[in-house]
Write a protein that holds these residues in place. Structure first.
Motif, PDB file in Angstrom:
ATOM      1  N   ASP A  12      15.034  -0.609  -1.080  1.00 18.56           N
ATOM      2  CA  ASP A  12      14.228  -1.776  -1.492  1.00 18.56           C
ATOM      3  C   ASP A  12      15.123  -2.872  -2.056  1.00 18.56           C
ATOM      4  N   GLU A  13      16.048  -2.494  -2.926  1.00 14.12           N
ATOM      5  CA  GLU A  13      16.966  -3.471  -3.529  1.00 14.12           C
ATOM      6  C   GLU A  13      17.800  -4.170  -2.466  1.00 14.12           C
ATOM      7  N   LEU A  14      18.344  -3.398  -1.533  1.00 15.23           N
ATOM      8  CA  LEU A  14      19.185  -3.969  -0.483  1.00 15.23           C
ATOM      9  C   LEU A  14      18.390  -4.888   0.443  1.00 15.23           C
ATOM     10  N   LEU A  15      17.165  -4.495   0.758  1.00 20.64           N
ATOM     11  CA  LEU A  15      16.321  -5.352   1.593  1.00 20.64           C
ATOM     12  C   LEU A  15      16.014  -6.670   0.883  1.00 20.64           C
ATOM     13  N   GLU A  16      15.665  -6.584  -0.401  1.00 23.74           N
ATOM     14  CA  GLU A  16      15.378  -7.796  -1.184  1.00 23.74           C
ATOM     15  C   GLU A  16      16.604  -8.714  -1.236  1.00 23.74           C
ATOM     16  N   LEU A  17      17.778  -8.133  -1.461  1.00 24.97           N
ATOM     17  CA  LEU A  17      19.012  -8.921  -1.489  1.00 24.97           C
ATOM     18  C   LEU A  17      19.295  -9.584  -0.143  1.00 24.97           C
ATOM     19  N   SER A  18      18.789  -8.986   0.931  1.00 29.07           N
ATOM     20  CA  SER A  18      18.991  -9.533   2.275  1.00 29.07           C
ATOM     21  C   SER A  18      17.915 -10.538   2.669  1.00 29.07           C
ATOM     22  N   GLY A  19      16.979 -10.811   1.760  1.00 28.99           N
ATOM     23  CA  GLY A  19      15.963 -11.820   2.031  1.00 28.99           C
ATOM     24  C   GLY A  19      14.617 -11.305   2.486  1.00 28.99           C
ATOM     25  N   TRP A  20      14.440  -9.998   2.543  1.00 27.80           N
ATOM     26  CA  TRP A  20      13.153  -9.419   2.927  1.00 27.80           C
ATOM     27  C   TRP A  20      12.273  -9.267   1.696  1.00 27.80           C
ATOM     28  N   SER A  21      11.003  -9.587   1.808  1.00 25.16           N
ATOM     29  CA  SER A  21      10.027  -9.316   0.752  1.00 25.16           C
ATOM     30  C   SER A  21       9.470  -7.921   0.999  1.00 25.16           C
ATOM     31  N   VAL A  22       9.764  -6.992   0.107  1.00 27.52           N
ATOM     32  CA  VAL A  22       9.321  -5.609   0.270  1.00 27.52           C
ATOM     33  C   VAL A  22       7.902  -5.497  -0.277  1.00 27.52           C
ATOM     34  N   VAL A  23       6.973  -5.093   0.602  1.00 29.81           N
ATOM     35  CA  VAL A  23       5.556  -5.027   0.233  1.00 29.81           C
ATOM     36  C   VAL A  23       4.921  -3.776   0.827  1.00 29.81           C
ATOM     37  N   ASP A  24       3.796  -3.395   0.237  1.00 34.42           N
ATOM     38  CA  ASP A  24       2.949  -2.384   0.847  1.00 34.42           C
ATOM     39  C   ASP A  24       2.094  -3.082   1.896  1.00 34.42           C
ATOM     40  N   VAL A  25       1.631  -2.339   2.892  1.00 34.89           N
ATOM     41  CA  VAL A  25       0.861  -2.954   3.977  1.00 34.89           C
ATOM     42  C   VAL A  25      -0.375  -3.679   3.436  1.00 34.89           C
ATOM     43  N   SER A  26      -0.960  -3.184   2.355  1.00 33.69           N
ATOM     44  CA  SER A  26      -2.151  -3.829   1.781  1.00 33.69           C
ATOM     45  C   SER A  26      -1.828  -5.179   1.146  1.00 33.69           C
ATOM     46  N   ASP A  27      -0.544  -5.420   0.847  1.00 31.25           N
ATOM     47  CA  ASP A  27      -0.130  -6.683   0.225  1.00 31.25           C
ATOM     48  C   ASP A  27       0.472  -7.667   1.218  1.00 31.25           C
ATOM     49  N   LEU A  28       0.453  -7.338   2.499  1.00 33.16           N
ATOM     50  CA  LEU A  28       1.031  -8.203   3.517  1.00 33.16           C
ATOM     51  C   LEU A  28       0.220  -9.483   3.650  1.00 33.16           C
ATOM     52  N   ASP A  29       0.888 -10.613   3.553  1.00 38.85           N
ATOM     53  CA  ASP A  29       0.264 -11.919   3.783  1.00 38.85           C
ATOM     54  C   ASP A  29       0.656 -12.359   5.184  1.00 38.85           C
TER      55      ASP A  29
END
Length: 104
Positions: A12-29
């Motif tokens: 999760d940390e690495l994805l966030e640092l790479s610019g991805w917003s880590v979310v659960d499917v229920s929080d997907l916009d």
């Protein structure tokens, strides 16, 4: 905390640092132009993919998480199964990448 959960925290940390917003499917916009790393997506065959990398309404990649001391070789088949079972509501025409990671 289970070893795979520790790996997911690191991923999760690495994805966030790479610019991805880590979310659960229920929080997907789905109206957002953000790049999303969606956790725990239910696939057509009933399995759950650890992450789907999703951008502009399209699936770009699958990421399978494993615990730190787990070898990543041999899990390709599991990841490929996820790639072949993307939910119908997601456009997988741009699915080009399948990853496995233990976060390290």
């Amino acid at each position: 905390m289970k070893p795979e959960e520790k790996s997911r925290i690191k991923i999760d940390e690495l994805l966030e640092l790479s610019g991805w917003s880590v979310v659960d499917v229920s929080d997907l916009d789905s109206n957002s132009n953000k790049a999303f790393a969606i956790r725990e997506v239910s696939m057509k065959d009933g399995t759950r993919a650890d992450y789907i990398l999703y951008y502009k309404y399209k699936v770009l990649a699958i990421l399978e998480a494993k615990k730190f001391n787990n070898t990543l070789s041999g899990v390709e088949e599991q990841s490929e199964n996820y790639a072949n079972n993307i939910p119908d509501y997601m456009d997988s025409s741009n699915l080009f990448f399948i990853y496995e990671s233990n976060g390290y």
